[in-house]
Scaffold this motif. Structure first.
Motif, mmCIF file in Angstrom:
data_model
loop_
_atom_site.group_PDB
_atom_site.id
_atom_site.type_symbol
_atom_site.label_atom_id
_atom_site.label_comp_id
_atom_site.label_asym_id
_atom_site.label_seq_id
_atom_site.Cartn_x
_atom_site.Cartn_y
_atom_site.Cartn_z
ATOM 1 N N LEU A 1 0.850 -1.191 0.000
ATOM 2 C CA LEU A 1 0.000 0.000 0.000
ATOM 3 C C LEU A 1 0.886 1.241 0.000
ATOM 4 O O LEU A 1 1.947 1.261 0.629
ATOM 5 C CB LEU A 1 -0.907 0.016 1.230
ATOM 6 C CG LEU A 1 -2.062 -0.996 1.245
ATOM 7 C CD1 LEU A 1 -2.764 -0.965 2.598
ATOM 8 C CD2 LEU A 1 -3.063 -0.732 0.132
ATOM 9 N N LYS A 2 0.462 2.260 -0.705
ATOM 10 C CA LYS A 2 1.239 3.496 -0.768
ATOM 11 C C LYS A 2 1.357 4.128 0.615
ATOM 12 O O LYS A 2 0.414 4.115 1.412
ATOM 13 C CB LYS A 2 0.576 4.479 -1.726
ATOM 14 C CG LYS A 2 0.696 4.082 -3.190
ATOM 15 C CD LYS A 2 0.037 5.106 -4.102
ATOM 16 C CE LYS A 2 0.218 4.703 -5.570
ATOM 17 N NZ LYS A 2 -0.479 5.645 -6.484
ATOM 18 N N ASP A 3 2.531 4.680 0.875
ATOM 19 C CA ASP A 3 2.782 5.342 2.154
ATOM 20 C C ASP A 3 2.068 6.694 2.206
ATOM 21 O O ASP A 3 1.780 7.314 1.173
ATOM 22 C CB ASP A 3 4.284 5.560 2.353
ATOM 23 C CG ASP A 3 5.045 4.245 2.441
ATOM 24 O OD1 ASP A 3 4.453 3.242 2.874
ATOM 25 O OD2 ASP A 3 6.236 4.234 2.056
ATOM 26 N N GLY A 4 1.817 7.143 3.439
ATOM 27 C CA GLY A 4 1.310 8.491 3.637
ATOM 28 C C GLY A 4 -0.153 8.680 3.305
ATOM 29 O O GLY A 4 -0.615 9.815 3.187
ATOM 30 N N GLU A 5 -0.895 7.619 3.121
ATOM 31 C CA GLU A 5 -2.323 7.718 2.825
ATOM 32 C C GLU A 5 -3.119 6.890 3.816
ATOM 33 O O GLU A 5 -2.666 5.837 4.277
ATOM 34 C CB GLU A 5 -2.619 7.235 1.396
ATOM 35 C CG GLU A 5 -1.915 8.027 0.309
ATOM 36 C CD GLU A 5 -2.258 7.520 -1.081
ATOM 37 O OE1 GLU A 5 -3.314 6.856 -1.215
ATOM 38 O OE2 GLU A 5 -1.482 7.780 -2.028
ATOM 39 N N ALA A 6 -4.322 7.351 4.151
ATOM 40 C CA ALA A 6 -5.229 6.602 5.018
ATOM 41 C C ALA A 6 -6.123 5.750 4.119
ATOM 42 O O ALA A 6 -7.054 6.242 3.494
ATOM 43 C CB ALA A 6 -6.069 7.564 5.866
ATOM 44 N N HIS A 7 -5.830 4.488 4.040
ATOM 45 C CA HIS A 7 -6.546 3.617 3.110
ATOM 46 C C HIS A 7 -7.824 3.037 3.709
ATOM 47 O O HIS A 7 -8.741 2.668 2.977
ATOM 48 C CB HIS A 7 -5.631 2.480 2.661
ATOM 49 C CG HIS A 7 -4.399 2.953 1.953
ATOM 50 N ND1 HIS A 7 -4.429 3.495 0.688
ATOM 51 C CD2 HIS A 7 -3.098 2.990 2.352
ATOM 52 C CE1 HIS A 7 -3.199 3.824 0.321
ATOM 53 N NE2 HIS A 7 -2.363 3.541 1.323
ATOM 54 N N GLY A 8 -7.867 2.910 5.026
ATOM 55 C CA GLY A 8 -9.046 2.330 5.662
ATOM 56 C C GLY A 8 -9.044 0.812 5.682
ATOM 57 O O GLY A 8 -10.008 0.185 6.125
ATOM 58 N N PHE A 9 -7.972 0.219 5.203
ATOM 59 C CA PHE A 9 -7.851 -1.241 5.221
ATOM 60 C C PHE A 9 -6.372 -1.595 5.094
ATOM 61 O O PHE A 9 -5.543 -0.734 4.775
ATOM 62 C CB PHE A 9 -8.655 -1.884 4.082
ATOM 63 C CG PHE A 9 -8.142 -1.528 2.708
ATOM 64 C CD1 PHE A 9 -7.226 -2.347 2.051
ATOM 65 C CD2 PHE A 9 -8.571 -0.371 2.061
ATOM 66 C CE1 PHE A 9 -6.741 -2.021 0.796
ATOM 67 C CE2 PHE A 9 -8.094 -0.040 0.802
ATOM 68 C CZ PHE A 9 -7.175 -0.869 0.163
ATOM 69 N N THR A 10 -6.050 -2.848 5.348
ATOM 70 C CA THR A 10 -4.683 -3.348 5.209
ATOM 71 C C THR A 10 -4.627 -4.376 4.082
ATOM 72 O O THR A 10 -5.659 -4.850 3.598
ATOM 73 C CB THR A 10 -4.196 -4.015 6.507
ATOM 74 O OG1 THR A 10 -4.959 -5.230 6.695
ATOM 75 C CG2 THR A 10 -4.403 -3.102 7.712
ATOM 76 N N LEU A 11 -3.429 -4.740 3.704
ATOM 77 C CA LEU A 11 -3.295 -5.808 2.714
ATOM 78 C C LEU A 11 -3.792 -7.137 3.260
ATOM 79 O O LEU A 11 -4.244 -7.994 2.494
ATOM 80 C CB LEU A 11 -1.839 -5.936 2.266
ATOM 81 C CG LEU A 11 -1.305 -4.815 1.362
ATOM 82 C CD1 LEU A 11 0.150 -5.074 0.995
ATOM 83 C CD2 LEU A 11 -2.154 -4.663 0.112
ATOM 84 N N TYR A 12 -3.738 -7.300 4.578
ATOM 85 C CA TYR A 12 -4.303 -8.503 5.171
ATOM 86 C C TYR A 12 -5.811 -8.548 4.928
ATOM 87 O O TYR A 12 -6.376 -9.610 4.646
ATOM 88 C CB TYR A 12 -4.004 -8.560 6.667
ATOM 89 C CG TYR A 12 -2.541 -8.457 7.016
ATOM 90 C CD1 TYR A 12 -1.585 -9.204 6.330
ATOM 91 C CD2 TYR A 12 -2.104 -7.610 8.036
ATOM 92 C CE1 TYR A 12 -0.246 -9.112 6.649
ATOM 93 C CE2 TYR A 12 -0.768 -7.520 8.364
ATOM 94 C CZ TYR A 12 0.164 -8.277 7.668
ATOM 95 O OH TYR A 12 1.503 -8.183 7.988
ATOM 96 N N ASP A 13 -6.464 -7.393 5.057
ATOM 97 C CA ASP A 13 -7.902 -7.330 4.773
ATOM 98 C C ASP A 13 -8.177 -7.669 3.311
ATOM 99 O O ASP A 13 -9.142 -8.372 2.992
ATOM 100 C CB ASP A 13 -8.447 -5.931 5.076
ATOM 101 C CG ASP A 13 -8.329 -5.554 6.545
ATOM 102 O OD1 ASP A 13 -8.615 -6.416 7.398
ATOM 103 O OD2 ASP A 13 -7.948 -4.408 6.830
#
Length: 474
Positions: free
Chosen positions: A378-390
């Protein structure tokens, strides 16, 4: 009915698998059943349980072969009763193993491929340990001859598969696993002087790092070791763990200098059941010359009908996988292997180009100059709301198994996903994966997971504790 009779008589003409008595009970899990079961019933009941396994063709976390030709399946069935260790009873299977060793030695440019030494194993893990043992024994003999201590052997490596940590523990050798510093994804030449010393039995270079798919620079590592020998007198050999790359680089990266063309490379291992395209489980280890395998590691067995040399860790093993490996060599040749591995590499690079277009994802490895694989985060510095595990859990609902895990020290804060492209993983299949990845990301963006408890889906055999930020998120 006699008291000793335990199996009821049935009319087989009207017997039905799912109305038989054995089908009306839960299958035994802790004790042998008292009575026998009809073969058709036993087969179907076990097969039904196996339906709960994942679909191996959708398992993009594994390096291992998940598709073979029907002829391979027939050869495996033909050889189900052959014990490859019994070379006196099954001399042609032994001959086929020997042919494979010399073909692989030639593929890896051994100076006298027809006269070197090697063997099959149950996989590259066993093959790695044999390579490591040979390094330890050669170092030990050299130290003893000089009247020096032999009680603190070590080996130097980058991020390695768990088999090398097992080797270190089981055979009492210190592992010096160099941390990933300054953005590195593998062992670098400038690391060697800091970590090598007079007790270093060898440097393990990986051709196809498990975590990302990249190749470590074997030739550059060898040049640095050459310079160290000139400067400080340390003569340290290299073992190449080519578990996956050993059957990729010789076909589609022929200009790469990594194998026995480098004098300092003394042994190489690979998995036949990975990009060697053989079924599970067979591996190979080959030494540069017979002199590089210490005689102390060879045992001679005379109780199976002949006086046979053996130097593998395992003993009795099936011969089918070795026979299937030879079939692949005959069936495909250099042309066929090149065509297959190039198709896998092309698909991996196509996948990387598509991944780069997906907003929150950033490539770590793009499938070029290494294994047919893609690694991203996932790109750094952003609030994605999920993880790669999700995301792994989301696409698992569609049957996809994708490895998600943190990189080794010192980059454990970086969580990646890795997709492996193997023979049988078509461009269309990867297109379907991309559709599901995009849908999964769209869903997770619309339905954030603020307190995700999803964790690593692939730990390379080691226990991994998910890293969490200040809010407790993985």
């Amino acid at each position: 009915m006699a008291l000793h009779q335990t199996v009821e008589a049935h009319d087989e003409a009207i017997e039905d698998v799912y109305s038989a008595g054995s089908s009306q009970r839960r299958l035994p899990k802790f004790r042998l059943p008292e009575h026998s079961t009809a073969p058709s019933a036993a087969y179907n009941l076990v097969r039904d349980e196996l339906l709960l396994d994942g679909n191996s063709r959708q398992n993009l976390a594994t390096f291992c072969t998940t598709w073979v030709e029907p002829e391979v399946q027939k050869l495996m069935a033909d050889a189900v009763d052959k014990n490859m260790i019994d070379k006196d009873e099954y001399p042609q299977t032994a001959e086929i193993e020997n042919r494979c060793v010399h073909m692989i030695a030639d593929l890896w440019h051994a100076p006298k491929s027809w006269d070197t030494i090697g063997c099959s194993t149950t996989g590259s893990s066993e093959a790695s340990m044999l390579g490591g043992l040979a390094l330890k024994w050669r170092w030990k003999k050299k130290r003893e001859a000089a009247g020096l201590s032999t009680d603190k052997p070590n080996f130097v490596c980058g991020p390695v598969q768990i088999c090398w940590k097992k080797f270190a523990r089981y055979f009492d050798v210190e592992i010096r696993e160099v941390p990933l510093r300054d953005g590195a994804l593998g062992l670098q030449p400038h690391d060697l002087r800091e970590f090598c010393d007079e007790n270093t039995i060898g440097v393990v270079a990986t051709l196809g790092v498990t975590f990302t798919g990249i190749y470590e620079p074997v030739a550059a590592l060898a040049r640095e070791l050459d310079a160290m020998q000139r400067d400080i007198g340390l003569d340290i050999p290299i073992h190449v763990d080519a578990a996956s790359g050993g059957f990729v680089a010789p076909f589609i990266q022929r200009e790469l200098d990594w194998d026995f063309t480098i004098d300092r490379v003394k042994s190489i291992n690979a998995s036949g059941h990975k990009y060697g395209l053989a079924p599970l489980g067979v591996g190979w280890v080959v030494w540069r010359s017979k002199a590089d395998l210490p005689e102390d590691l060879i045992f001679y067995v005379d109780y199976l009908g002949g006086n046979m040399a053996t130097f593998a860790l395992n003993f009795s093993r099936p011969g089918g996988e070795i026979i299937a490996q030879y079939y692949n060599f005959l069936r495909l040749g250099r042309e066929g292997y090149t065509r297959i591995q190039q198709a896998c590499s092309d698909t991996a690079q196509w996948l990387a180009a598509e991944i780069a277009k997906i907003g929150p994802l950033e490539l770590v490895y793009d499938g070029k100059d290494g294994l047919p694989a893609v690694c991203y985060k996932l790109k750094d510095g952003e609030a994605h709301g999920f993880t790669l595990y999700d995301l792994s859990e989301r696409v698992r609902m569609r049957g996809w198994q994708i490895a998600s895990y943190p990189l080794p020290a010192d980059r454990q804060q970086v969580v990646v996903q890795r997709v492996l492209i193997r023979h049988g993983v078509s461009r269309d299949l990867i297109g379907l994966l991309l559709d599901d990845l995009r849908r999964g990301i769209d869903y997770l963006r619309q339905n954030p997971v603020p307190n995700s408890d999803a964790g690593p889906t692939f730990s390379h055999g080691a226990h991994v504790v998910p890293l969490k930020d200040a809010r407790g998120r993985v």
